[in-house]
Design an enzyme around this catalytic site. Structure first.
Site, mmCIF file in Angstrom:
data_model
loop_
_atom_site.group_PDB
_atom_site.id
_atom_site.type_symbol
_atom_site.label_atom_id
_atom_site.label_comp_id
_atom_site.label_asym_id
_atom_site.label_seq_id
_atom_site.Cartn_x
_atom_site.Cartn_y
_atom_site.Cartn_z
ATOM 1 N N GLU A 194 0.699 -1.305 -0.004
ATOM 2 C CA GLU A 194 -0.229 -0.020 0.034
ATOM 3 C C GLU A 194 0.952 1.023 0.132
ATOM 4 O O GLU A 194 0.466 2.266 -0.723
ATOM 5 C CB GLU A 194 -1.161 -0.010 1.268
ATOM 6 C CG GLU A 194 -1.995 -1.039 1.099
ATOM 7 C CD GLU A 194 -2.897 -1.149 2.181
ATOM 8 O OE1 GLU A 194 -4.184 -1.129 2.345
ATOM 9 O OE2 GLU A 194 -2.317 -1.449 3.374
ATOM 10 N N GLU B 46 -3.894 -9.621 4.173
ATOM 11 C CA GLU B 46 -4.793 -9.089 5.383
ATOM 12 C C GLU B 46 -5.720 -9.993 5.517
ATOM 13 O O GLU B 46 -6.380 -10.302 6.823
ATOM 14 C CB GLU B 46 -5.246 -7.738 5.184
ATOM 15 C CG GLU B 46 -4.294 -6.611 5.316
ATOM 16 C CD GLU B 46 -3.358 -6.248 4.264
ATOM 17 O OE1 GLU B 46 -2.720 -5.223 4.166
ATOM 18 O OE2 GLU B 46 -3.570 -6.948 3.163
#
Length: 703
Positions: free
Chosen positions: A105, A125
């Site tokens: 990210e 995640e």
């Protein structure tokens, strides 16, 4: 040090330096922002390169900060990424080795990205019960396309950088470097190139957030995705939420999509499934740490392994080492047994080749590492020898006395015993410091759990060595002290006893199995018994009747074994089985046998709820686990959860028996146990809460 700042001519290089994987902890986040500000204030700097030291760009969030205020303290990751985007000089992310979760990210926030070949790229995640929470679901679809991005986000699996770079229309990587070694130099060259271009034409720096995000089939595609995910992600809310978040990227403005992603992320963080997965993530890593064995303890070199016994366990154990490239010699008492055992191993490998899971040349390499013998003299130079013979102390004694005679000094002597006293086994040798238990679970080449049993005399370097070996052969190792059954089998005995009492009181095997499987177990106690072999439990009970005559058991399982119904291997057990299939078919005669036994005992059957079935089975594990902790057999509660998740099919989304007990509340667990104590057909003394459990419940604490 958390990030280094250096200037190379007109390019500033910010290098994350937070071992082992450059986790984005608070100090690292602060250092990134400080580096960006320093570069902006220096008129000599024209561009910035952001990279990572060692063997990672960044593995994402720093797990040491999970659940602490530092994990969200400003600058949080969202703020850092926003700061990267707003930097007034072009930022190039130089990605290598690992870019996962928050690390990816962060790279997506840079204006440009260059990657070295072989880098593992992922948003994992979902494996922690979450969705990416710092823009991953909004930015990745914009650079990879919706379908490729959604596949990565829902699976959480890493993909190599060079494969992603080949996707048509991808905008994840602006350039691929020739190698890891040349990455930094090529990144600086790219930084200078784009800085000069923007200075010349005055165009703004490209931002991923400004890229379009659409799917040509819209509603139809996302409905298809939801149907697929529903079937694969039973009991886990996060995968479906990943679909919702990626769909939002195609339908909403970027800022709205980011808010939606964050809302989902925060809500998931508080679900029991997420708490369970995060607990297991840290528990699995903590299991390898032994309190009194420092990380720098010297290890013995393991270059060659010997295995005693070519049966199901011996063959499976051998395959683990062959898969890791370690030569193995199998010893047996007859050529026929050797040929049979090696034939089974070949068949297992050939099945993998047939399914495309193993290449032919790899299969041949593994089999080339295998040798066999009928003589102990041929294994004397092995560094590690593992005994996998019949589970009877006299048989183990003859093996270990012989090993003591022939094995070289310093060799590690391991027993695969599942219940026997390792200290007695060690005493059969003149080198008890070299003896350790390595309890593999069947099938040993598939099951991830390895119970490492530490004897009273087992040397610290032996423990350090076998824990490292476990990692090499891709096992999750948990240390146990010496007691009957160690951690896993000691607990499962209480679970099995409760299953037997439930039959006596009115249940059928099918009802018990269905209730606990609905709770999430891979299989119920009676299907599990059929798979393992009912005769194994029978042998243990016969020993118990002699050693602990006061211990109460249902006799139904003995009656079953007296009929020769030993399980899948003979086609009949609690259920019937068709050759070549594992489907459990209920048998009317078994139900009649249970009913007749119940009548003989004078028991009137009662209706038993699924809730009671689950509580009696699961809380029996919890109470025995509390005794195990109190006795110091297990180092910590989380170790017991790891044993049950990886060795006994406990539902992952519940995080193990002790994590589940914490979720239910220990006060409520103890109250249920007091109810069970009042059942005259149960074993009332067993349901006396273990002192540790009683104390924690009284204090409002958790395990």
């Amino acid at each position: 040090m958390t990030a280094e700042y250096q200037v190379h001519g007109d390019v500033a290089v910010i290098t994350l330096n937070n071992p082992p994987v450059n986790g984005l902890g608070l100090d690292t986040r602060r250092a990134i922002v400080a580096g960006l500000e320093q570069a902006e204030e220096d008129p000599a700097v024209k561009a910035i390169v952001l990279t990572g030291s060692g063997k990672a760009f960044s593995g994402g969030a720093d797990i040491r900060e999970f659940g602490t205020p530092k994990s969200i303290q400003e600058p949080n990751l969202l703020s850092v990424i926003a700061r990267v985007e707003k930097t007034t000089k072009p930022v190039v992310a130089a990605v290598h080795s690992v870019a996962m979760g928050g690390g990816l990210e962060l790279a997506l926030g840079a204006h440009y990205r260059i990657a070295a070949p072989g880098a593992s790229i992922a948003l994992p995640e979902v494996k922690l019960g979450l969705i990416p929470g710092a823009g991953g679901t909004q930015r990745l679809p914009r650079v990879l396309g919706v379908e490729a991005a959604l596949n990565m986000i829902v699976s959480g699996e890493p993909v190599k950088s060079e494969l992603l770079a080949q996707l048509p229309g991808q905008k994840l990587f602006d350039r691929m470097a020739a190698s890891v070694e040349s990455l930094l130099e090529e990144a600086q060259a790219l930084a200078r190139e784009v800085a000069a271009r923007h200075a010349a034409d005055g165009t703004p720096f490209p931002l991923v957030r400004d890229l379009p995000c659409r799917h040509k089939d819209g509603d139809a595609y996302f409905q298809f995705a939801r149907n697929m995910v529903k079937g694969m992600a039973k009991n886990f809310p996060a995968p479906l939420k990943c679909v919702d978040a990626v769909e939002a990227a195609t339908r909403r403005k970027f800022a709205e999509g980011m808010s939606f992603e964050r809302e989902i992320f925060i809500n998931l963080m508080w679900t029991p499934e997420c708490r369970a997965l995060r607990h297991l993530f840290t528990a699995e890593r903590a299991a390898s740490k032994i309190p009194d064995v420092p990380a720098d303890t010297p290890r013995r070199e393991i270059r060659r392994v010997a295995v005693i016994g070519a049966g199901t366990m011996g063959g499976g154990i051998s395959m683990n080492f062959l898969n890791a490239g370690i030569p193995v010699t199998i010893l047996e008492t007859s050529q026929e047994a050797l040929d049979r055992g090696i034939g089974v191993m070949r068949k297992n490998y050939e099945a993998q080749v047939g399914k495309g899971k193993l290449k032919q040349d790899k299969y041949e390499q593994r089999m080339a590492l295998l040798s066999s013998t009928l003589s102990y003299d041929d294994i004397k130079d092995a560094d590690l020898v593992i005994e996998a013979v019949f589970e009877e102390l006299g048989v183990k004694e003859s093996v270990f006395r012989r090993l003591d005679e022939v094995m070289k000094p310093g060799a590690i002597l391991a027993s695969n015993t599942s219940t026997l006293d390792l200290n007695k086994i060690a005493a059969f040798t003149r080198r008890p410091q070299d003896v350790v238990g390595l309890h593999f679970f069947s099938p040993a080449n598939v099951m991830k759990l390895l119970e490492v049993v530490r004897g009273e005399a087992t040397a610290k370097d032996v423990m350090a060595t076998v824990m490292a070996v476990a990692k090499k052969i891709k096992k999750v190792a948990v240390v146990s002290g010496v007691c009957d059954g160690f951690i896993g089998n000691r607990m499962i005995e209480q679970y099995s006893r409760q299953a037997g009492f439930l039959l006596d009181e009115g249940c059928t095997p099918e009802q018990v199995d269905k209730a606990i499987e609905k709770f999430g177990f891979a299989m119920g106690p009676f299907r599990m018994g059929d798979l393992a072999g009912n005769d194994i439990g029978w042998a243990i009970r016969k020993r118990r009747y002699q050693e602990y005559p006061e211990l109460k058991y249902s006799k139904t399982a003995d009656l079953l074994c007296e009929q020769g119904r030993f399980g899948q291997k003979v086609g009949k057990g609690w259920y019937d089985y068709v050759p070549g299939k594992r489907d459990a078919i209920p048998n009317a005669e078994v139900v009649q046998m249970i009913e007749a036994h119940r009548q003989a005992l004078g028991i009137t059957p009662r209706k038993i709820s699924d809730e009671e079935i689950v509580q009696r089975l699961v809380f029996s594990l919890v109470n025995e686990a509390a005794h195990i902790l109190e006795e110091g057999i297990a180092n910590k509660a989380s170790d017991i959860d790891v044993v049950y998740i990886f060795g006994y099919g406990f539902p992952v989304h519940r995080g193990g028996p002790l994590n589940y007990a914490n979720e239910v509340g220990l006060f409520n667990v103890v109250q249920a146990m007091k109810r069970f104590q009042r059942n005259p057909l149960d074993d009332a003394p067993f349901w006396e809460p273990a002192p540790l459990l009683a104390r924690l419940a009284a204090e409002g604490q958790t395990f």
